[in-house]
Write a protein that holds these residues in place. Structure first.
Motif, PDB file in Angstrom:
ATOM      1  N   LEU A   1       0.824  -1.210   0.000  1.00 30.85           N
ATOM      2  CA  LEU A   1       0.000   0.000   0.000  1.00 30.85           C
ATOM      3  C   LEU A   1       0.860   1.262   0.000  1.00 30.85           C
ATOM      4  N   ALA A   2       1.975   1.224   0.739  1.00 29.20           N
ATOM      5  CA  ALA A   2       2.870   2.383   0.784  1.00 29.20           C
ATOM      6  C   ALA A   2       3.423   2.691  -0.606  1.00 29.20           C
ATOM      7  N   PHE A   3       3.854   1.675  -1.329  1.00 29.27           N
ATOM      8  CA  PHE A   3       4.407   1.898  -2.666  1.00 29.27           C
ATOM      9  C   PHE A   3       3.322   2.360  -3.646  1.00 29.27           C
ATOM     10  N   ILE A   4       2.116   1.860  -3.487  1.00 28.20           N
ATOM     11  CA  ILE A   4       1.008   2.337  -4.338  1.00 28.20           C
ATOM     12  C   ILE A   4       0.767   3.814  -4.084  1.00 28.20           C
ATOM     13  N   LEU A   5       0.706   4.197  -2.795  1.00 23.92           N
ATOM     14  CA  LEU A   5       0.501   5.603  -2.443  1.00 23.92           C
ATOM     15  C   LEU A   5       1.612   6.482  -3.025  1.00 23.92           C
ATOM     16  N   ILE A   6       2.855   6.040  -2.886  1.00 21.80           N
ATOM     17  CA  ILE A   6       3.984   6.826  -3.382  1.00 21.80           C
ATOM     18  C   ILE A   6       3.963   6.907  -4.904  1.00 21.80           C
ATOM     19  N   TRP A   7       3.713   5.777  -5.557  1.00 17.51           N
ATOM     20  CA  TRP A   7       3.724   5.743  -7.028  1.00 17.51           C
ATOM     21  C   TRP A   7       2.644   6.656  -7.606  1.00 17.51           C
ATOM     22  N   VAL A   8       1.447   6.567  -7.068  1.00 18.43           N
ATOM     23  CA  VAL A   8       0.347   7.420  -7.546  1.00 18.43           C
ATOM     24  C   VAL A   8       0.677   8.891  -7.297  1.00 18.43           C
ATOM     25  N   SER A   9       1.214   9.191  -6.126  1.00 21.77           N
ATOM     26  CA  SER A   9       1.523  10.580  -5.779  1.00 21.77           C
ATOM     27  C   SER A   9       2.598  11.168  -6.686  1.00 21.77           C
ATOM     28  N   VAL A  10       3.618  10.369  -6.984  1.00 25.10           N
ATOM     29  CA  VAL A  10       4.737  10.868  -7.777  1.00 25.10           C
ATOM     30  C   VAL A  10       4.410  10.897  -9.263  1.00 25.10           C
TER      31      VAL A  10
ATOM     32  N   TRP B   1       1.313  10.168 -10.963  1.00 27.34           N
ATOM     33  CA  TRP B   1       0.001  10.596 -11.442  1.00 27.34           C
ATOM     34  C   TRP B   1      -0.453  11.936 -10.858  1.00 27.34           C
ATOM     35  N   LEU B   2       0.064  12.261  -9.700  1.00 21.71           N
ATOM     36  CA  LEU B   2      -0.364  13.505  -9.057  1.00 21.71           C
ATOM     37  C   LEU B   2       0.721  14.575  -9.047  1.00 21.71           C
ATOM     38  N   GLY B   3       1.899  14.241  -9.573  1.00 16.42           N
ATOM     39  CA  GLY B   3       2.963  15.233  -9.690  1.00 16.42           C
ATOM     40  C   GLY B   3       3.572  15.669  -8.380  1.00 16.42           C
ATOM     41  N   ARG B   4       3.591  14.764  -7.398  1.00 13.25           N
ATOM     42  CA  ARG B   4       4.112  15.127  -6.086  1.00 13.25           C
ATOM     43  C   ARG B   4       5.615  15.397  -6.086  1.00 13.25           C
ATOM     44  N   GLY B   5       6.364  14.752  -6.972  1.00 12.82           N
ATOM     45  CA  GLY B   5       7.808  14.906  -6.974  1.00 12.82           C
ATOM     46  C   GLY B   5       8.456  13.975  -5.963  1.00 12.82           C
ATOM     47  N   THR B   6       9.782  14.012  -5.895  1.00 13.31           N
ATOM     48  CA  THR B   6      10.514  13.115  -4.999  1.00 13.31           C
ATOM     49  C   THR B   6      11.430  13.897  -4.042  1.00 13.31           C
ATOM     50  N   ASP B   7      11.032  15.110  -3.706  1.00 11.48           N
ATOM     51  CA  ASP B   7      11.810  15.909  -2.767  1.00 11.48           C
ATOM     52  C   ASP B   7      11.223  15.797  -1.365  1.00 11.48           C
ATOM     53  N   ILE B   8      12.065  16.017  -0.380  1.00 12.13           N
ATOM     54  CA  ILE B   8      11.668  15.975   1.025  1.00 12.13           C
ATOM     55  C   ILE B   8      11.933  17.336   1.659  1.00 12.13           C
ATOM     56  N   ALA B   9      10.922  17.867   2.333  1.00 11.00           N
ATOM     57  CA  ALA B   9      11.079  19.149   3.019  1.00 11.00           C
ATOM     58  C   ALA B   9      11.673  18.922   4.408  1.00 11.00           C
ATOM     59  N   ILE B  10      12.683  19.715   4.750  1.00 12.43           N
ATOM     60  CA  ILE B  10      13.321  19.626   6.063  1.00 12.43           C
ATOM     61  C   ILE B  10      12.604  20.573   7.022  1.00 12.43           C
ATOM     62  N   PRO B  11      12.007  20.057   8.091  1.00 12.50           N
ATOM     63  CA  PRO B  11      11.268  20.909   9.024  1.00 12.50           C
ATOM     64  C   PRO B  11      12.118  22.061   9.567  1.00 12.50           C
ATOM     65  N   PHE B  12      11.472  23.210   9.808  1.00 12.32           N
ATOM     66  CA  PHE B  12      12.082  24.421  10.366  1.00 12.32           C
ATOM     67  C   PHE B  12      13.041  25.109   9.398  1.00 12.32           C
ATOM     68  N   THR B  13      13.093  24.643   8.163  1.00 16.16           N
ATOM     69  CA  THR B  13      13.957  25.275   7.156  1.00 16.16           C
ATOM     70  C   THR B  13      13.188  25.372   5.841  1.00 16.16           C
ATOM     71  N   SER B  14      13.781  26.065   4.888  1.00 13.52           N
ATOM     72  CA  SER B  14      13.199  26.133   3.539  1.00 13.52           C
ATOM     73  C   SER B  14      13.909  25.167   2.601  1.00 13.52           C
TER      74      SER B  14
END
Length: 333
Positions: free
Chosen positions: A120-129, A131-144
């Motif tokens: 399920l995790a890989f399905i969620l990630i695959w669809v997000s990246v 089909w939904l254009g989520r990208g593969t970047d990670i935001a670091i909390p408290f920073t830009s």
């Protein structure tokens, strides 16, 4: 917008409050009762036989409310949120069914649950990246700062989803603890989803249906607390705890707040960490760090009342939620 949020929370609350009095007696008649560990706190033994699998109740409330109040209920984003939540809930339901109905104490084997959860995790990630254009970047909390992880994003995020989802499950050990903590985390994601939509960083940036879904989580868990708070008349079971973990994880992915999720769900993370530390210590040294894990049992065995543990842990969950929201703000820049 505020009206739809209130409607989503209110409808989920109402559905849960209406369904619970009908389903609780049915579960009792079917003898879908909770099994209690013999090695746990002795006062928990009186909970044996309390109806479980109650997560079905608020799942109906959350899903029905979200679909009825969403601006675009059939959008791929909303279908993803609902589908992943139901998927994790289904894994929990099968596990509960095997343990409670078939009387197999272990339920699903660990590898079986992990296969389903990682799937399920890989399905969620695959669809997000893809089909939904989520990208593969990670935001670091408290920073830009946003780190581009490329293919490693799939591995890192899948492990994070499974870890945090099971952490919610581990927290479900005291009356009202997981429900109340999830309600607080859901409220935090109402705020985060709104901010993500306003700043255009979310997958669902053109609307605020993610906030509607999070509001439904708040309403559903609040309604369930009416019957799940101490002394509980019903437990959510893995059906509910895994579904809530899946719902929160899905919101984290679609709002690009994966690491922030570990702050908002800091209580869940600490509960899971206490189990990991306990197991590692016992297997390597033969000694236990805590009186019992997860952590809430450590305080129980230390003499705290169950209600005191829950209240203190709810306060900790609230602090984690506030810290998570504060940590998310700079990532929007």
């Amino acid at each position: 917008m505020s009206e739809r949020l209130v409607m989503a929370a209110g409808l989920a609350l109402l559905i849960t409050l209406v369904l619970s009095p009908f389903l609780i007696p049915v579960l009792r008649i079917l003898k879908f009762g909770q099994n209690v560990r013999d090695d746990g706190p002795k006062r928990h033994l009186k909970k044996a036989g309390t109806p479980t699998m109650g997560g079905i109740i608020f799942l109906v409330g959350i899903i029905a409310s979200a679909l009825l109040t969403a601006e675009q209920p059939t959008s791929l984003e909303m279908v993803t949120l609902v589908g992943v939540t139901l998927g994790f809930g289904l894994i929990g339901f099968v596990d509960d069914f095997i343990k409670v109905v078939m009387h197999r104490s272990l339920g699903l084997r660990a590898y079986q649950k992990l296969i389903g959860q990682f799937g399920l995790a890989f399905i969620l990630i695959w669809v997000s990246v893809h089909w939904l254009g989520r990208g593969t970047d990670i935001a670091i909390p408290f920073t830009s700062i946003h780190l581009e992880l490329s293919w490693f994003y799939y591995i890192f995020t899948a492990f994070l989803i499974v870890l945090m989802t099971n952490a919610v499950n581990l927290t479900d050990g005291l009356d009202g603890l997981a429900a109340g903590s999830s309600m607080i985390a859901g409220a935090a994601y109402v705020v985060i989803a709104l901010m993500a939509a306003i700043h255009g960083v979310a997958v669902l940036a053109h609307e605020t249906d993610m906030a509607v879904f999070a509001a439904a989580v708040v309403g559903g868990t609040l309604g369930f607390l009416r019957f799940n708070r101490y002394p509980a008349r019903i437990f959510m079971g893995d059906t509910g705890s895994l579904a809530l973990g899946g719902a929160l994880a899905s919101l984290a992915i679609l709002t690009k707040s994966e690491l922030v999720f570990t702050l908002i769900g800091g209580l869940f993370a600490v509960e899971a960490l206490s189990v990991i530390i306990q197991v590692f210590s016992f297997q390597t040294t033969g000694k236990r760090i805590f009186r019992m894990s997860p952590l809430h049992h450590h305080f129980e065995l230390g003499g705290w009342s169950e209600w005191k543990v829950v209240i203190v842990f709810w306060m900790a969950a609230l602090i984690c939620a506030v810290v998570g929201i504060i940590g998310y703000l700079p990532t929007l820049g």
